[in-house]
Every structure is written in structure tokens, then in C-alpha cells.
Write an enzyme that holds these catalytic residues in place. Structure first.
Site, short mmCIF file in Angstrom:
data_model
loop_
_atom_site.label_atom_id
_atom_site.label_comp_id
_atom_site.label_asym_id
_atom_site.label_seq_id
_atom_site.Cartn_x
_atom_site.Cartn_y
_atom_site.Cartn_z
N ASP A 21 -3.60 57.22 -7.12
CA ASP A 21 -4.18 56.82 -5.81
C ASP A 21 -5.27 57.42 -5.13
OD1 ASP A 21 -3.94 55.21 -3.53
OD2 ASP A 21 -3.05 56.54 -2.28
N CYS A 22 -5.64 58.75 -6.12
CA CYS A 22 -6.64 59.38 -6.07
C CYS A 22 -7.09 60.09 -7.29
CB CYS A 22 -6.49 60.52 -5.00
SG CYS A 22 -5.38 61.77 -5.48
N CYS A 25 -4.77 62.03 -9.52
CA CYS A 25 -3.64 61.35 -10.26
C CYS A 25 -4.33 61.11 -11.78
CB CYS A 25 -3.34 60.09 -9.52
SG CYS A 25 -2.56 60.07 -8.10
N CYS A 404 -2.22 74.34 0.13
CA CYS A 404 -2.45 73.36 -0.88
C CYS A 404 -3.87 72.93 -0.67
CB CYS A 404 -1.57 72.46 -0.21
SG CYS A 404 0.43 72.85 -0.36
N CYS A 406 -4.95 69.86 -1.36
CA CYS A 406 -5.19 68.39 -1.32
C CYS A 406 -6.39 67.93 -0.57
CB CYS A 406 -3.92 67.73 -0.37
SG CYS A 406 -2.26 68.18 -1.23
N ASP A 448 -43.22 49.67 -8.91
CA ASP A 448 -44.11 48.65 -9.56
C ASP A 448 -44.54 47.70 -8.57
OD1 ASP A 448 -45.15 47.38 -11.90
OD2 ASP A 448 -43.34 46.10 -11.89
N ASP A 642 -38.89 46.73 -12.68
CA ASP A 642 -38.06 45.48 -13.14
C ASP A 642 -37.02 45.78 -14.40
OD1 ASP A 642 -39.84 45.55 -15.60
OD2 ASP A 642 -41.09 43.64 -14.78
N ASP A 728 -1.78 70.85 6.12
CA ASP A 728 -2.19 70.37 4.86
C ASP A 728 -1.98 68.78 4.69
OD1 ASP A 728 -2.52 70.29 1.92
OD2 ASP A 728 -0.46 69.50 2.08
#
Length: 747
Positions: A21-22, A25, A404, A406, A448, A642, A728
Site C-alpha cells: 500500500d505504500c 511495503c 513512529c 510513518c 525546437d 521531437d 502518529d
């Protein structure tokens, strides 16, 4: 030990992972798998719910499955057909894809992943089945069970006071046992300093000082905070993965003289598909019959429909508005524009931004530091000043929860992920957080001209008639140009939609023009010099040619039966939003320069109309040299081109942006790509970068600010464990929700 990576002999195995989930992990999985024998490199994509393991020899898949499952994630080996890894998002050298970091360690208690609950784990960390509502996920069940146990403990404790401590201990264990197990598994896999470990220490310590009731409540609040965080963070994944849902699941294909409906992922290159009005186009392709307004907003963010006809390109996921189209498929489902964009963003999120890497490194020191500070707060006052042991141990445990990491560690990747996703949905593709962050530092943009500031093809801008009307001049010129593919001929034919007389015995004269017989009239169309050899041109006519040429236009002179009949002027005109795009950059304090190989007169005419300085008659190496000169002036330079003949300058620039060179080039070259040919999108990329970095600043302020406030109030005895865990998990939810605001960014 991680084996050295031998690119020539390295093979890759891909796995699908459920429950991530983040970024924490991803790092936990990365750290654990790297410890396995034979593993040379690991790349984990949170948004793609996947992991690619590079290995020099045979890989023991079972060991990989067990290692990841022990952490509480679901994992299965991906099908062989899906193991090919895209090379679209190759970051510049120095990008640190796998910097260690410690929040980074946070499991998020069973995240509900769109990747589904892969086989290999039945732990609470495994998410819901693919497409399953978040409240049906295992982590939601754990949270509800723990909350119910806490409520039951309050009721039983009220009815039977003597059993209060034991029922609250039982309620605590319902949530703490899974948390402690994940902490232990993460420690054994090489990630000891995790939120689960801090939570376990704090809860056990609270029980030891007879704060069992409060410890049980803290565990419930922790799980609720994690649940809310997962719901908020999942929106970023849904935003980019939702792009894949834009492509219809079925397609009408022409075969054996009829049409049949087949799954879109079974379409092959060369198939002819029928797209009805109102349908989404199921594959990238080229129109072979029909014309219609195409709504490209899902792919490019452009809300205004485009009229497209035969030989023009259409993208999968776009909408056919009003006509029946037959389209020849040019890319299979796994390689269409939508699929490439999704892969690009998934892989881009693995390339960390400098700020993210700094926070990661900081957290490696920060988390152990929190343990030390908590221990000092718990031990020093009683030992040195004779303080009450229970009181100061309680404060030390609260500091563990306050400290913590987090919210701090997720503050940057959450914003980066949301920024990359929202940019991709608007056709602004950036290859990693480093590129996204780098845009805010841009102080000069070198463009360009052809195909970038201009549309890349000439159009008729002026028709001057002598002795005839303009329509008649255009009809004669178009009759001569029938069948020609020269860009100037195409411009004339596009302009002439009616009244084309038949061409009789037309023949081309090399280097000078084209002549033929049209309706009994001998007609010539060519340069002014060549026309002057066939007809006398008046002084006024010559001045008109010089005036139009001075404006950067190419002028063709039409001669009919030996008399000058008219002038047709053509030019590769600026894109409709070019002037506004340059003005937007100037408003941001960014210098704009046009670099072109075209002649000085044409370049200056275009530059004047756009309000940009011009450097003309340049070779590719000259463009590269000028980019270097701008950098030596102290400017941070982005080069827009390009992606083909501008390759040296794109590589030399601080950020190379590909635009107008076709979908494949736009996705596979440079550091960023503008999927839709809008000059304004360069300024939008800068604004998006600044918005993301401002969001990260807000997140870090919230994360550290709340910790500082509650640290002081805890030491003073004003707040305890409950406010500590709220500081937290509450900060984590606030930071994630703030990052998700970027998904609503409109530029």
C-alpha cells in the site's frame, strides 16, 4: 548477500504481490528478497502490485514466495507472458531506485490491494480480492474484530471489575499478536526498525506498568489509522490503474466478410475493427474508412474533440463521437498507448526523488534514535532525579508512539505518486520522482521549432489573385498538385476542398515546379524565379512575393497561359497555444529560446509572432552547444524536441522533453514526454512540480510539527498514549489525504 549484476547473463522473474500500500511495503519486500541466494537485483512496483527479481542463474521461486508470504503479503508468480519488463522509464544515471528507508517496515495491517489477495499467504496483511470493497478486506475484519473485543472488554470490565485487567489483556492480544508477528518477521528479514516493532514494545511496556486498558485502546486506534491511511492511499493507485479500464473489453473485428465480437486483448496487428458512434476505440490504430470527431480527453486531457479521417492515427480508450470508423490495428493490447502510460507511471514511481531519498536516509537514523530517546526518557529521570518509574516509563512508551516515522516517510512518496498519476492522466509523462522534482528548478526552456512550436506541416496562409478570384487560383493550383505527396502540395490540396478542375497531361519539372494543361489552359506553379522565366512579373508582384517571403512564408507563383495569375503563400504555422505557452513560461520567470535549423528569416518571423528569442540555421551539434552555453550561464535548462534529430540536445539538457515525434518516441526518449502536442503543457509540468513540492513541504511540516507538539506535552505530563498514537496515525492520514488532493490538480 546480493550477487553482482551481470547484465549479459541476468534473467528476470516477475511476481504479482497483494497487500502493498505504500513505499514502506516495497522496501520491506525489497530488503527481504535481496537477502536470498542468487538474487542480483529487485524492483518492486507498489502501483503495479508487482516485483521483478533479476538473477544470474536459476531462481528458487518457492523461497521467494515463502520470504514474501512470511511478511504477510500475498504473492504469486506472474504468467510468463507478462514477465516482460518495460524499458520506458529508464532514469538518468544516479537515480537511486532502492534506497533503504525505515517507515519502511510499516505493513499497513493488511492492505486492500487491487492486485488482489495473491496465493501464498492468509495473513491479515493480505488485501481484498481484486475489485473487492475495502470494508471486506482482511485488515478491515481485523480492525472491526479488535474494536469489538475492546467494547466487549469495557462491558465485561464494568460488570465484573475483578476481571477487568484480564479481559482488556485479551482484547489487546486480538490486535497485538498479528502486529507483533509482522514485527518479528520483518526483523528476521532484515528490517528491524518498523512501526510494528515500536507498537509492540509500547503495548508490552504499557501492560507491564498496568496500563492494559490504554494499551488495548491504542492498538485499536493504530489499526483504525492504518485502515484510513490505506483507503486514502489507494486512491492514487486507482487513479492510474483506472486508465486501463478506459479500453473496452471487446472489439468488433472484420473477418471472412463479416464482423464478430472478440476480446480486445486478442486483437492482432493488421486486424480491421469497426468502431460505432459513441463507442470507445479498443486499440491503437489507423483509420482506413470513415471520419469522425474523436474525444481524446482520456489519453491526452484535451477536452475538445478532433476531427479525424482516413490515414490518421487513433488511440485506444478514446471515444468515437459521430461516425462509423474502420480502423487497422497497429499495436496489440499490451503495447497500446494506455498500457504504455500505465507501465511508465508504475515504473517511474520506483525512481525516487532526491527529497524522497533524503527522507529515506534520515529515517534510517531517526527510527533507532526514537528508541534511544524513549529509553532515556524512561530511565534517566528515575535514575538521576529519583522520578517515579511508572510515570517516566509511561512517558517513554508514549514517545515511542509519537516518534513512529510513518507520516514523515510517507509524506514524500505519497505526493510523488499522486503527482505522477495526475500528470499522466493529462498527458504529462515524467519518468520518476527525480524528474518531477527537477521541473521546479527549470529556469530556461529551449524549444525546437518544427513539430514542437509549430504543427510540423505547412498550411496555406495567403492567396493573392491577379485577374481571377482566389478560389479560381486555388483550384488551378490544386489541379496541378493532384497525386503529389510533397508537403507544399499537400497544403494546397488540404486548402482546396472544392472546384478542382481535371488535370490533363501534367508533368513535373525538377527543382522548378509543376506544369500541365488544365481545361485547355497551360498552367505552371513554382518558385518566383522559375515563374519569372515564363511570364513577366510586375514590380508590385515582385514586392508582394518579397513581402510574403520576409514573413517566413514559402511563395509559389501560378502562371496561366503565360500570365501571372496569382500567388500562394505557405508556412508551418505555430501551434494554436504556442504563444500562450511561451507567455505562461515567462510568467513563471522562465526564459524561452527557439533553436532551429531553418533559415534566419523564417525563424525570426515565427519567433516574433510568439515573443521568443530565436537561434537559426543550427545543426544538431549546434543545439547541443547552445544548451551547454545556457547551463554555463547558471540556468537549469529543459530542452523540448521531437526526440529524434534533437537527441544530442535532449541528452545534454537538465531535463529532456519529447513532444510531437509520435507516441513511441514520446514515451521512450528523454526524461519526460508531452503526449498531446501542447506547448502550454511545458508550463503545466513546471506548475505540477511546484505544486507537488509545496505539498511535500506541507506534509513534512504536519508530520514533524505534530510530533514536536506532542513530544513536549508528553514530557510535561499533559498527554499520554492515546494522544501519542493519534499524533502518529492521525498525522499519517492527514499527510496521505493532503497528498491525494493532487489528484484533483487541474494545472
Amino acid at each position: 548477500m546480493t550477487a553482482p549484476l551481470d547484465q549479459a547473463r541476468t534473467r528476470q522473474t516477475r511476481f504479482k504481490i497483494g497487500g502493498m500500500d505504500c513505499a514502506s511495503c516495497a522496501v520491506k519486500i525489497d530488503t527481504a528478497v535481496r537477502r536470498l541466494d542468487g538474487v542480483a537485483d529487485v524492483s518492486v512496483s507498489v502501483t503495479g502490485a508487482s516485483m521483478t527479481v533479476s538473477h544470474g542463474g536459476p531462481l528458487n521461486d518457492d523461497k521467494v514466495l515463502r520470504q514474501v508470504a512470511r511478511l504477510g503479503y500475498g504473492i504469486v508468480k506472474a504468467e510468463a507472458g507478462n514477465s516482460k519488463r518495460s524499458s520506458l522509464a529508464t532514469p538518468k544515471p544516479g537515480a537511486d531506485d532502492h534506497a533503504d528507508h525505515d517507515h519502511e517496515g510499516q505493513d499497513h495491517a493488511g492492505h486492500d490491494h487491487r492486485g488482489g489477495q495473491a496465493a501464498g499467504s492468509s495473513r491479515p496483511h493480505s488485501g481484498a480480492e481484486s475489485g473487492q470493497a475495502w470494508w471486506r478486506a482482511r485488515r478491515a475484519a481485523l480492525t472491526l474484530t479488535c474494536a469489538a473485543a475492546l467494547l466487549a472488554a469495557y462491558g465485561i470490565g464494568h460488570l465484573f471489575p475483578a476481571a477487568e485487567r484480564w479481559v482488556f489483556l485479551a482484547a489487546l492480544l486480538v490486535g497485538l499478536v498479528p502486529i507483533a508477528r509482522r514485527a518479528l518477521m520483518a526483523t528476521l528479514a532484515g528490517t528491524p526498525f518498523t512501526i510494528e516493532m515500536l507498537m509492540t514494545i509500547a503495548a508490552v511496556g504499557a501492560v507491564m506498568i498496568n496500563a492494559t486498558k490504554e494499551a488495548a485502546a491504542v492498538v485499536v486506534l493504530f489499526l483504525i489509522g492504518e485502515l484510513l491511511e490505506g483507503v486514502a492511499a489507494g486512491r492514487a493507485r486507482a487513479s492510474i490503474q483506472g486508465l486501463a479500464d478506459l479500453v473496452p473489453k471487446t472489439a468488433l473485428v472484420e473477418r471472412a466478410g463479416g464482423t464478430s465480437e472478440i476480446p480486445a486483448d486478442r486483437l492482432a496487428v493488421g486486424d480491421i475493427i469497426v468502431v460505432r458512434p459513441g463507442d470507445r476505440i479498443p486499440a491503437d490504430g489507423e483509420i482506413v474508412e470513415g471520419s469522425s470527431d474523436i474525444v481524446e480527453a482520456p489519453v491526452t486531457g484535451e477536452s475538445t474533440p478532433k476531427r479525424k479521417g482516413v490515414a490518421e492515427t487513433v488511440f485506444a480508450g478514446t471515444i468515437n463521437s459521430d461516425g462509423v470508423l474502420k480502423v487497422r490495428v497497429t499495436a496489440v493490447a499490451s503495447d497500446n498507448t494506455i498500457a504504455k502510460v500505465v507501465r511508465l507511471v508504475e515504473e517511474a514511481q520506483e525512481a525516487k526523488a532526491p527529497t524522497e531519498r533524503f527522507i529515506d536516509r534520515f529515517s534510517r537514523v531517526y527510527t533507532p534514535g526514537v528508541l534511544v530517546v524513549g529509553a532515556l526518557v524512561a530511565l534517566l529521570p528515575p535514575l538521576v532525579a529519583g522520578g517515579d518509574w511508572n510515570e517516566w516509563i509511561y512517558k517513554g512508551l508514549a514517545i515511542l508512539l509519537i516518534g513512529c516515522p510513518c507520516a514523515l516517510v510517507i509524506s514524500t512518496p505519497a505526493a510523488i505518486a499522486a503527482g505522477l498519476a495526475t500528470g499522466a492522466r493529462r498527458g504529462l509523462l515524467m519518468k520518476g520522482g527525480a524528474v518531477l522534482e527537477g521541473f521546479r528548478r527549470i529556469t530556461a526552456v529551449a524549444f525546437d521549432k518544427t513539430g514542437t512550436l509549430t504543427a510540423g506541416k505547412p498550411v496555406v496562409t495567403d492567396i493573392v489573385a491577379y485577374g481571377r478570384d482566389k478560389r479560381g487560383v486555388l483550384a488551378l493550383a490544386a489541379a496541378l498538385e493532384q497525386g503529389s505527396s510533397h508537403p507544399l502540395a499537400t497544403a494546397i490540396l488540404d486548402k482546396a476542398k472544392a472546384d478542382k478542375a481535371p488535370v490533363l497531361a501534367a508533368k513535373a519539372i525538377s527543382g522548378k515546379g509543376v506544369e500541365g494543361s488544365v481545361g485547355g489552359i497551360t498552367v505552371f506553379l513554382g518558385s518566383g524565379q522559375a515563374a519569372g522565366e515564363r511570364a513577366d512579373m510586375t514590380q508590385a508582384q515582385r514586392l508582394a512575393v518579397d513581402s510574403l517571403t520576409g514573413q517566413g512564408r514559402t511563395v509559389s507563383v501560378l502562371v496561366a497561359d503565360g500570365v501571372v495569375a496569382g500567388l500562394i503563400a505557405m508556412r508551418d504555422e505555430p501551434r494554436p497555444d504556442a504563444a500562450a505557452g511561451i507567455a505562461a513560461l515567462k510568467a513563471e520567470g522562465i526564459r524561452a529560446v527557439m533553436l532551429t535549423g531553418d533559415n534566419r528569416r523564417t525563424a525570426q518571423a515565427i519567433a516574433t509572432s510568439l515573443g521568443i528569442e530565436a537561434r537559426a540555421e543550427l545543426l544538431p551539434q549546434d543545439k547541443q552547444r547552445i544548451v551547454g552555453e545556457l547551463q554555463r550561464e547558471g540556468l537549469t535548462v529543459a530542452k523540448v524536441g521531437d526526440g529524434i534529430n534533437d537527441a544530442p540536445a535532449l541528452a545534454a539538457a537538465d531535463i529532456g522533453i519529447a513532444m510531437g515525434g509520435g507516441t513511441d518516441v514520446a514515451l521512450e526518449t528523454a526524461d519526460a514526454a508531452i503526449l498531446h502536442g501542447r506547448v502550454m503543457d511545458v508550463a503545466r509540468m513546471v506548475r505540477l512540480s511546484r505544486a507537488v513540492m509545496a505539498n511535500i513541504g506541507q506534509n513534512i511540516t504536519v508530520a514533524l510539527g505534530l510530533k514536536a507538539v506532542f513530544l513536549v506535552t508528553t514530557i510535561l505530563g499533559i498527554t499520554g498514549l492515546w494522544p501519542a498514537i493519534l499524533a502518529d496515525t492521525g498525522a499519517t492520514v492527514l499527510v496521505t489525504a493532503n497528498a491525494m488532493r493532487l489528484l484533483r490538480w487541474r494545472g
